[in-house]
Design a protein around this motif. Structure first.
Motif, PDB file in Angstrom:
ATOM      1  N   PRO A  10       0.808  -1.223   0.000  1.00 40.79           N
ATOM      2  CA  PRO A  10       0.000   0.000   0.000  1.00 40.79           C
ATOM      3  C   PRO A  10       0.840   1.272   0.000  1.00 40.79           C
ATOM      4  CG  PRO A  10      -0.898  -1.595   1.532  1.00 40.79           C
ATOM      5  CD  PRO A  10       0.437  -2.131   1.049  1.00 40.79           C
ATOM      6  N   ALA A  11       2.004   1.242   0.644  1.00 35.60           N
ATOM      7  CA  ALA A  11       2.860   2.427   0.660  1.00 35.60           C
ATOM      8  C   ALA A  11       3.356   2.732  -0.748  1.00 35.60           C
ATOM      9  CB  ALA A  11       4.039   2.211   1.608  1.00 35.60           C
ATOM     10  N   PHE A  12       3.721   1.702  -1.517  1.00 33.24           N
ATOM     11  CA  PHE A  12       4.162   1.926  -2.895  1.00 33.24           C
ATOM     12  C   PHE A  12       3.044   2.530  -3.733  1.00 33.24           C
ATOM     13  CE2 PHE A  12       7.255  -1.749  -2.177  1.00 33.24           C
ATOM     14  CZ  PHE A  12       8.300  -0.903  -1.907  1.00 33.24           C
ATOM     15  N   ALA A  13       1.821   2.051  -3.550  1.00 27.60           N
ATOM     16  CA  ALA A  13       0.686   2.592  -4.306  1.00 27.60           C
ATOM     17  C   ALA A  13       0.483   4.061  -3.979  1.00 27.60           C
ATOM     18  CB  ALA A  13      -0.580   1.793  -4.004  1.00 27.60           C
ATOM     19  N   GLY A  14       0.592   4.432  -2.717  1.00 24.73           N
ATOM     20  CA  GLY A  14       0.407   5.808  -2.312  1.00 24.73           C
ATOM     21  C   GLY A  14       1.471   6.734  -2.862  1.00 24.73           C
ATOM     22  N   ASP A  15       2.698   6.207  -3.051  1.00 23.33           N
ATOM     23  CA  ASP A  15       3.782   7.019  -3.589  1.00 23.33           C
ATOM     24  C   ASP A  15       3.467   7.520  -4.994  1.00 23.33           C
ATOM     25  OD1 ASP A  15       5.209   6.663  -1.280  1.00 23.33           O
ATOM     26  OD2 ASP A  15       6.538   5.129  -2.093  1.00 23.33           O
ATOM     27  N   ARG A  16       2.691   6.767  -5.739  1.00 23.37           N
ATOM     28  CA  ARG A  16       2.349   7.156  -7.106  1.00 23.37           C
ATOM     29  C   ARG A  16       1.500   8.422  -7.115  1.00 23.37           C
ATOM     30  NH1 ARG A  16      -0.310   1.830  -9.443  1.00 23.37           N
ATOM     31  NH2 ARG A  16      -1.354   1.997  -7.465  1.00 23.37           N
ATOM     32  N   CYS A  17       0.808   8.684  -6.023  1.00 27.53           N
ATOM     33  CA  CYS A  17      -0.143   9.800  -5.969  1.00 27.53           C
ATOM     34  C   CYS A  17       0.115  10.673  -4.747  1.00 27.53           C
ATOM     35  CB  CYS A  17      -1.562   9.255  -5.924  1.00 27.53           C
ATOM     36  SG  CYS A  17      -2.011   8.244  -7.332  1.00 27.53           S
TER      37      CYS A  17
ATOM     38  N   ILE B  71     -15.942   6.171  -9.063  1.00 31.08           N
ATOM     39  CA  ILE B  71     -14.618   6.727  -8.820  1.00 31.08           C
ATOM     40  C   ILE B  71     -14.500   6.887  -7.319  1.00 31.08           C
ATOM     41  CG2 ILE B  71     -13.056   8.687  -9.128  1.00 31.08           C
ATOM     42  CD1 ILE B  71     -14.482   9.282 -11.775  1.00 31.08           C
ATOM     43  N   LYS B  72     -13.445   6.311  -6.750  1.00 31.52           N
ATOM     44  CA  LYS B  72     -13.231   6.438  -5.311  1.00 31.52           C
ATOM     45  C   LYS B  72     -11.770   6.773  -5.054  1.00 31.52           C
ATOM     46  CE  LYS B  72     -12.302   1.571  -4.295  1.00 31.52           C
ATOM     47  NZ  LYS B  72     -12.663   0.444  -3.452  1.00 31.52           N
ATOM     48  N   THR B  73     -11.482   7.145  -3.827  1.00 34.91           N
ATOM     49  CA  THR B  73     -10.118   7.427  -3.416  1.00 34.91           C
ATOM     50  C   THR B  73      -9.544   6.168  -2.789  1.00 34.91           C
ATOM     51  OG1 THR B  73     -10.699   9.730  -2.996  1.00 34.91           O
ATOM     52  CG2 THR B  73      -8.682   8.913  -1.981  1.00 34.91           C
ATOM     53  N   GLU B  74      -8.366   5.765  -3.245  1.00 34.82           N
ATOM     54  CA  GLU B  74      -7.710   4.570  -2.745  1.00 34.82           C
ATOM     55  C   GLU B  74      -6.213   4.843  -2.646  1.00 34.82           C
ATOM     56  OE1 GLU B  74      -7.750   0.720  -1.300  1.00 34.82           O
ATOM     57  OE2 GLU B  74      -9.535   1.725  -2.057  1.00 34.82           O
ATOM     58  N   ASN B  75      -5.667   4.797  -1.441  1.00 34.79           N
ATOM     59  CA  ASN B  75      -4.232   5.021  -1.208  1.00 34.79           C
ATOM     60  C   ASN B  75      -3.740   6.338  -1.802  1.00 34.79           C
ATOM     61  OD1 ASN B  75      -3.830   2.525   0.180  1.00 34.79           O
ATOM     62  ND2 ASN B  75      -3.858   1.479  -1.790  1.00 34.79           N
TER      63      ASN B  75
END
Length: 88
Positions: free
Chosen positions: A16-23, A50-54
Motif C-alpha cells: 500500500p505504501a508503494f501505491a500511495g507514492d504514485r499519488c 470513482i473512489k479514493t484509494e491510497n
C-alpha cells in the motif's frame, strides 16, 4: 524458507505504501472527481464509480464492448498510474 516468508510479509505490508507514492499529492491540489469522469468518458469509458484509494483516484468502468476496466489515476494530473482489466 524463513527468509522467503519474511520477504513476502515485507512486500505485503509495503504494497500500500508503494501505491500511495504514485499519488503523493496534497489534497488541496486534487482535481474534482467529475474532471476525471469527463476525461474518461471522452476516451470511451462508461464510468461506474470513482473512489479514493491510497491517495489516488480509482475508477471502475466498462468500455464500448462491455469489458470491465479499472484504472488508478493521479488526482492532480489525472494521468494513469496503473490499470487493470477483467474480461469476465
Amino acid at each position: 524458507m524463513k527468509g522467503l516468508i519474511l520477504t513476502a510479509l515485507a512486500l505485503t505490508v509495503a504494497g500500500p505504501a508503494f501505491a500511495g507514492d504514485r499519488c503523493d499529492v496534497p489534497t488541496n491540489e486534487w482535481q474534482p472527481r467529475e474532471a476525471l469522469q469527463k476525461k474518461l468518458e471522452g476516451e470511451g469509458w462508461k464510468v461506474r464509480s470513482i473512489k479514493t484509494e491510497n491517495g489516488c483516484y480509482e475508477a471502475k468502468a466498462v468500455d464500448a464492448n462491455g469489458k470491465r476496466l479499472e484504472g488508478v489515476f493521479n488526482p492532480k494530473t489525472l494521468e494513469s498510474v496503473g490499470a487493470d482489466s477483467d474480461d469476465g
